[in-house]
Design an enzyme around this catalytic site. Structure first.
Site, PDB file in Angstrom:
ATOM      1  CG  ASN A 286      -0.400  -0.196   2.523  1.00 49.09           C
ATOM      2  OD1 ASN A 286       0.603  -0.889   2.678  1.00 49.09           O
ATOM      3  ND2 ASN A 286      -1.004   0.401   3.534  1.00 49.09           N
TER       4      ASN A 286
ATOM      5  CD  GLU B 125      -1.573   4.841   4.610  1.00 44.21           C
ATOM      6  OE1 GLU B 125      -0.974   5.668   5.341  1.00 44.21           O
ATOM      7  OE2 GLU B 125      -2.322   3.946   5.049  1.00 44.21           O
TER       8      GLU B 125
ATOM      9  CB  CYS C 121      -5.136  -1.493  -2.064  1.00 40.46           C
ATOM     10  SG  CYS C 121      -6.571  -0.706  -1.319  1.00 40.46           S
TER      11      CYS C 121
ATOM     12  CD  GLU D  59      -5.193  -6.015  -1.246  1.00 42.96           C
ATOM     13  OE1 GLU D  59      -4.654  -4.879  -1.183  1.00 42.96           O
ATOM     14  OE2 GLU D  59      -6.010  -6.422  -0.408  1.00 42.96           O
TER      15      GLU D  59
ATOM     16  CB  CYS E 245     -10.755  -2.692   0.310  1.00 43.00           C
ATOM     17  SG  CYS E 245     -10.168  -2.050  -1.269  1.00 43.00           S
TER      18      CYS E 245
HETATM   19 ZN    ZN Z   1      -7.957  -2.587  -1.603  1.00 45.93          ZN
END
Ligand code: ZN
Length: 132
Positions: A42, A44, A53, A55, A84
């Site tokens: 991830n 940010e 993210c 993934e 998510c």
């Molecule tokens: Zn995600």
């Protein structure tokens, strides 16, 4: 490629997470049908919205390098949370039957699939104009 190997790679990717705001580090590794691996973490952002993210980082890396079919994705977090909703939608675009290996940092593992996490999901074949 064993699940333990994938988890080890995802754990290493997790160490590269840029998560100064949430402190919630996520690592992922995606196994393409070619056998290639694509890692993700991830990333940010101070503006929050542009954050990405682990993934999707891995999936977008793979697609940008020419791979669109995937066998497995492993995701490692401190507490073994599921991907998510946005990541589930991106996963079902390319690999509805992909295995998802969800692990925590204590070594607990569970297996699921994209279809199990996103039943009745919106897929490319529902678009009449799709040319996939
Ligand atoms: Zn995600």
């Amino acid at each position: 490629m064993t699940h333990d190997q994938l988890i080890a790679d995802a754990t290493a990717a997790r160490e590269r997470a840029y998560a100064p705001y949430s402190q919630f580090k996520v690592g992922a590794v995606l196994l393409g049908k070619s056998g290639r691996l694509y890692t993700g973490c991830n990333v940010e952002n101070a503006a929050y919205g542009p954050s990405m993210c682990a993934e999707r980082t891995a999936i977008f890396k793979a697609v940008s390098e020419g791979e669109r079919e995937f066998e497995t994705i492993a995701v490692v977090t401190e507490n073994g949370v599921s991907p998510c909703g946005t990541c589930r939608q991106v996963m079902i675009e390319f690999a509805p039957d992909m295995t998802i290996v969800i692990a925590d940092t204590q070594g607990n593992i569970r297996l699921t699939t994209v279809r199990d996490l996103l039943p009745d999901g919106f897929t490319p074949d529902q678009l009449p104009q799709s040319d996939r």
